[in-house]
Design a protein around this motif. Sequence first.
Motif, PDB file in Angstrom:
ATOM      1  N   PHE A 238       0.835  -1.198   0.000  1.00  0.00           N
ATOM      2  CA  PHE A 238       0.000   0.000   0.000  1.00  0.00           C
ATOM      3  C   PHE A 238       0.873   1.253   0.000  1.00  0.00           C
ATOM      4  O   PHE A 238       0.652   2.173  -0.784  1.00  0.00           O
ATOM      5  CB  PHE A 238      -0.922  -0.002   1.220  1.00  0.00           C
ATOM      6  CG  PHE A 238      -1.861   1.163   1.249  1.00  0.00           C
ATOM      7  CD1 PHE A 238      -3.080   1.092   0.604  1.00  0.00           C
ATOM      8  CD2 PHE A 238      -1.523   2.336   1.900  1.00  0.00           C
ATOM      9  CE1 PHE A 238      -3.958   2.168   0.617  1.00  0.00           C
ATOM     10  CE2 PHE A 238      -2.377   3.421   1.915  1.00  0.00           C
ATOM     11  CZ  PHE A 238      -3.606   3.336   1.265  1.00  0.00           C
ATOM     12  N   VAL A 239       1.868   1.277   0.863  1.00  0.00           N
ATOM     13  CA  VAL A 239       2.747   2.451   0.965  1.00  0.00           C
ATOM     14  C   VAL A 239       3.536   2.652  -0.323  1.00  0.00           C
ATOM     15  O   VAL A 239       3.660   3.782  -0.810  1.00  0.00           O
ATOM     16  CB  VAL A 239       3.696   2.325   2.183  1.00  0.00           C
ATOM     17  CG1 VAL A 239       4.799   3.356   2.144  1.00  0.00           C
ATOM     18  CG2 VAL A 239       2.905   2.439   3.478  1.00  0.00           C
ATOM     19  N   LEU A 240       4.054   1.570  -0.892  1.00  0.00           N
ATOM     20  CA  LEU A 240       4.812   1.699  -2.143  1.00  0.00           C
ATOM     21  C   LEU A 240       3.933   2.226  -3.278  1.00  0.00           C
ATOM     22  O   LEU A 240       4.351   3.116  -4.027  1.00  0.00           O
ATOM     23  CB  LEU A 240       5.422   0.351  -2.531  1.00  0.00           C
ATOM     24  CG  LEU A 240       6.547  -0.146  -1.629  1.00  0.00           C
ATOM     25  CD1 LEU A 240       6.958  -1.551  -2.027  1.00  0.00           C
ATOM     26  CD2 LEU A 240       7.732   0.798  -1.668  1.00  0.00           C
ATOM     27  N   ILE A 241       2.725   1.700  -3.390  1.00  0.00           N
ATOM     28  CA  ILE A 241       1.813   2.164  -4.435  1.00  0.00           C
ATOM     29  C   ILE A 241       1.420   3.613  -4.183  1.00  0.00           C
ATOM     30  O   ILE A 241       1.351   4.428  -5.101  1.00  0.00           O
ATOM     31  CB  ILE A 241       0.580   1.246  -4.519  1.00  0.00           C
ATOM     32  CG1 ILE A 241       1.011  -0.120  -5.038  1.00  0.00           C
ATOM     33  CG2 ILE A 241      -0.498   1.848  -5.410  1.00  0.00           C
ATOM     34  CD1 ILE A 241      -0.027  -1.200  -4.901  1.00  0.00           C
ATOM     35  N   PHE A 242       1.175   3.963  -2.922  1.00  0.00           N
ATOM     36  CA  PHE A 242       0.820   5.334  -2.568  1.00  0.00           C
ATOM     37  C   PHE A 242       1.942   6.296  -2.948  1.00  0.00           C
ATOM     38  O   PHE A 242       1.698   7.351  -3.535  1.00  0.00           O
ATOM     39  CB  PHE A 242       0.510   5.431  -1.074  1.00  0.00           C
ATOM     40  CG  PHE A 242       0.209   6.817  -0.605  1.00  0.00           C
ATOM     41  CD1 PHE A 242      -1.003   7.413  -0.913  1.00  0.00           C
ATOM     42  CD2 PHE A 242       1.128   7.533   0.145  1.00  0.00           C
ATOM     43  CE1 PHE A 242      -1.285   8.706  -0.481  1.00  0.00           C
ATOM     44  CE2 PHE A 242       0.859   8.815   0.578  1.00  0.00           C
ATOM     45  CZ  PHE A 242      -0.357   9.408   0.262  1.00  0.00           C
TER      46      PHE A 242
ATOM     47  N   ALA B 243      -4.240   3.899  -4.329  1.00  0.00           N
ATOM     48  CA  ALA B 243      -3.574   2.828  -3.576  1.00  0.00           C
ATOM     49  C   ALA B 243      -4.599   1.910  -2.924  1.00  0.00           C
ATOM     50  O   ALA B 243      -4.412   0.693  -2.875  1.00  0.00           O
ATOM     51  CB  ALA B 243      -2.641   3.424  -2.525  1.00  0.00           C
ATOM     52  N   LYS B 244      -5.686   2.496  -2.450  1.00  0.00           N
ATOM     53  CA  LYS B 244      -6.741   1.723  -1.801  1.00  0.00           C
ATOM     54  C   LYS B 244      -7.446   0.802  -2.799  1.00  0.00           C
ATOM     55  O   LYS B 244      -7.932  -0.260  -2.432  1.00  0.00           O
ATOM     56  CB  LYS B 244      -7.743   2.690  -1.171  1.00  0.00           C
ATOM     57  CG  LYS B 244      -8.693   2.076  -0.216  1.00  0.00           C
ATOM     58  CD  LYS B 244      -9.516   3.166   0.441  1.00  0.00           C
ATOM     59  CE  LYS B 244     -10.549   2.590   1.365  1.00  0.00           C
ATOM     60  NZ  LYS B 244     -11.384   3.630   1.954  1.00  0.00           N
ATOM     61  N   ALA B 245      -7.502   1.187  -4.058  1.00  0.00           N
ATOM     62  CA  ALA B 245      -8.137   0.366  -5.083  1.00  0.00           C
ATOM     63  C   ALA B 245      -7.188  -0.685  -5.646  1.00  0.00           C
ATOM     64  O   ALA B 245      -7.604  -1.814  -5.949  1.00  0.00           O
ATOM     65  CB  ALA B 245      -8.655   1.256  -6.211  1.00  0.00           C
ATOM     66  N   ILE B 246      -5.924  -0.353  -5.809  1.00  0.00           N
ATOM     67  CA  ILE B 246      -4.962  -1.237  -6.467  1.00  0.00           C
ATOM     68  C   ILE B 246      -4.446  -2.322  -5.535  1.00  0.00           C
ATOM     69  O   ILE B 246      -4.340  -3.483  -5.931  1.00  0.00           O
ATOM     70  CB  ILE B 246      -3.786  -0.427  -7.048  1.00  0.00           C
ATOM     71  CG1 ILE B 246      -4.288   0.464  -8.184  1.00  0.00           C
ATOM     72  CG2 ILE B 246      -2.671  -1.329  -7.533  1.00  0.00           C
ATOM     73  CD1 ILE B 246      -3.270   1.472  -8.658  1.00  0.00           C
ATOM     74  N   THR B 247      -4.133  -1.981  -4.296  1.00  0.00           N
ATOM     75  CA  THR B 247      -3.501  -2.931  -3.379  1.00  0.00           C
ATOM     76  C   THR B 247      -4.333  -4.193  -3.171  1.00  0.00           C
ATOM     77  O   THR B 247      -3.786  -5.300  -3.263  1.00  0.00           O
ATOM     78  CB  THR B 247      -3.168  -2.256  -2.041  1.00  0.00           C
ATOM     79  OG1 THR B 247      -2.398  -1.084  -2.292  1.00  0.00           O
ATOM     80  CG2 THR B 247      -2.364  -3.196  -1.151  1.00  0.00           C
ATOM     81  N   PRO B 248      -5.628  -4.120  -2.892  1.00  0.00           N
ATOM     82  CA  PRO B 248      -6.377  -5.373  -2.729  1.00  0.00           C
ATOM     83  C   PRO B 248      -6.416  -6.228  -3.986  1.00  0.00           C
ATOM     84  O   PRO B 248      -6.483  -7.455  -3.907  1.00  0.00           O
ATOM     85  CB  PRO B 248      -7.785  -4.908  -2.361  1.00  0.00           C
ATOM     86  CG  PRO B 248      -7.646  -3.532  -1.873  1.00  0.00           C
ATOM     87  CD  PRO B 248      -6.452  -2.967  -2.579  1.00  0.00           C
ATOM     88  N   ALA B 249      -6.339  -5.582  -5.150  1.00  0.00           N
ATOM     89  CA  ALA B 249      -6.350  -6.339  -6.397  1.00  0.00           C
ATOM     90  C   ALA B 249      -5.099  -7.213  -6.527  1.00  0.00           C
ATOM     91  O   ALA B 249      -5.148  -8.277  -7.149  1.00  0.00           O
ATOM     92  CB  ALA B 249      -6.458  -5.399  -7.581  1.00  0.00           C
ATOM     93  N   ILE B 250      -4.012  -6.808  -5.940  1.00  0.00           N
ATOM     94  CA  ILE B 250      -2.776  -7.585  -5.992  1.00  0.00           C
ATOM     95  C   ILE B 250      -2.944  -8.879  -5.207  1.00  0.00           C
ATOM     96  O   ILE B 250      -2.427  -9.933  -5.599  1.00  0.00           O
ATOM     97  CB  ILE B 250      -1.601  -6.768  -5.414  1.00  0.00           C
ATOM     98  CG1 ILE B 250      -1.293  -5.599  -6.341  1.00  0.00           C
ATOM     99  CG2 ILE B 250      -0.366  -7.638  -5.206  1.00  0.00           C
ATOM    100  CD1 ILE B 250      -0.296  -4.630  -5.776  1.00  0.00           C
ATOM    101  N   PHE B 251      -3.677  -8.837  -4.114  1.00  0.00           N
ATOM    102  CA  PHE B 251      -3.797  -9.986  -3.227  1.00  0.00           C
ATOM    103  C   PHE B 251      -5.019 -10.854  -3.520  1.00  0.00           C
ATOM    104  O   PHE B 251      -5.245 -11.837  -2.835  1.00  0.00           O
ATOM    105  CB  PHE B 251      -3.839  -9.525  -1.770  1.00  0.00           C
ATOM    106  CG  PHE B 251      -2.529  -8.933  -1.338  1.00  0.00           C
ATOM    107  CD1 PHE B 251      -1.474  -9.752  -1.020  1.00  0.00           C
ATOM    108  CD2 PHE B 251      -2.337  -7.566  -1.282  1.00  0.00           C
ATOM    109  CE1 PHE B 251      -0.251  -9.234  -0.642  1.00  0.00           C
ATOM    110  CE2 PHE B 251      -1.134  -7.043  -0.891  1.00  0.00           C
ATOM    111  CZ  PHE B 251      -0.083  -7.875  -0.568  1.00  0.00           C
ATOM    112  N   ARG B 252      -5.815 -10.509  -4.516  1.00  0.00           N
ATOM    113  CA  ARG B 252      -6.959 -11.349  -4.892  1.00  0.00           C
ATOM    114  C   ARG B 252      -6.456 -12.642  -5.495  1.00  0.00           C
ATOM    115  O   ARG B 252      -5.534 -12.638  -6.310  1.00  0.00           O
ATOM    116  CB  ARG B 252      -7.829 -10.628  -5.911  1.00  0.00           C
ATOM    117  CG  ARG B 252      -9.006 -10.021  -5.270  1.00  0.00           C
ATOM    118  CD  ARG B 252      -9.972  -9.476  -6.289  1.00  0.00           C
ATOM    119  NE  ARG B 252     -10.379  -8.189  -5.756  1.00  0.00           N
ATOM    120  CZ  ARG B 252     -10.346  -7.051  -6.380  1.00  0.00           C
ATOM    121  NH1 ARG B 252      -9.960  -7.000  -7.613  1.00  0.00           N
ATOM    122  NH2 ARG B 252     -10.702  -5.954  -5.801  1.00  0.00           N
ATOM    123  N   PRO B 253      -7.115 -13.739  -5.145  1.00  0.00           N
ATOM    124  CA  PRO B 253      -6.669 -15.029  -5.720  1.00  0.00           C
ATOM    125  C   PRO B 253      -7.009 -15.170  -7.181  1.00  0.00           C
ATOM    126  O   PRO B 253      -7.782 -14.538  -7.768  1.00  0.00           O
ATOM    127  CB  PRO B 253      -7.439 -16.070  -4.921  1.00  0.00           C
ATOM    128  CG  PRO B 253      -8.467 -15.366  -4.140  1.00  0.00           C
ATOM    129  CD  PRO B 253      -8.140 -13.908  -4.163  1.00  0.00           C
TER     130      PRO B 253
END
Length: 69
Positions: free
Chosen positions: A21-25, A59-69
């Motif tokens: 999250f921090v890196l994307i932000f 960042a709030k939109a992109i980060t969870p997409a990375i961890f979706r299975p």
Amino acid sequence: MSDQSAGHAHRTPKAEFYVYFVLIFLVAVPLSLLAWAGSVLRHQRLPVHGPLARAWLEAKAITPAIFRP
């Protein structure tokens, strides 16, 4: 008795999530600043969200997409 472990999804460690999250932000801040400035110049008024809010939302939109299975 039934197996209760089969239906549970694997949880990503929170520390790893926040690192991403921090890196994307941090990457999104300068890009959001440019988009915000372009919007101000183009429309001659301030957008509803400032550059930090835009970066936070990205960042709030992109980060969870990375961890979706």
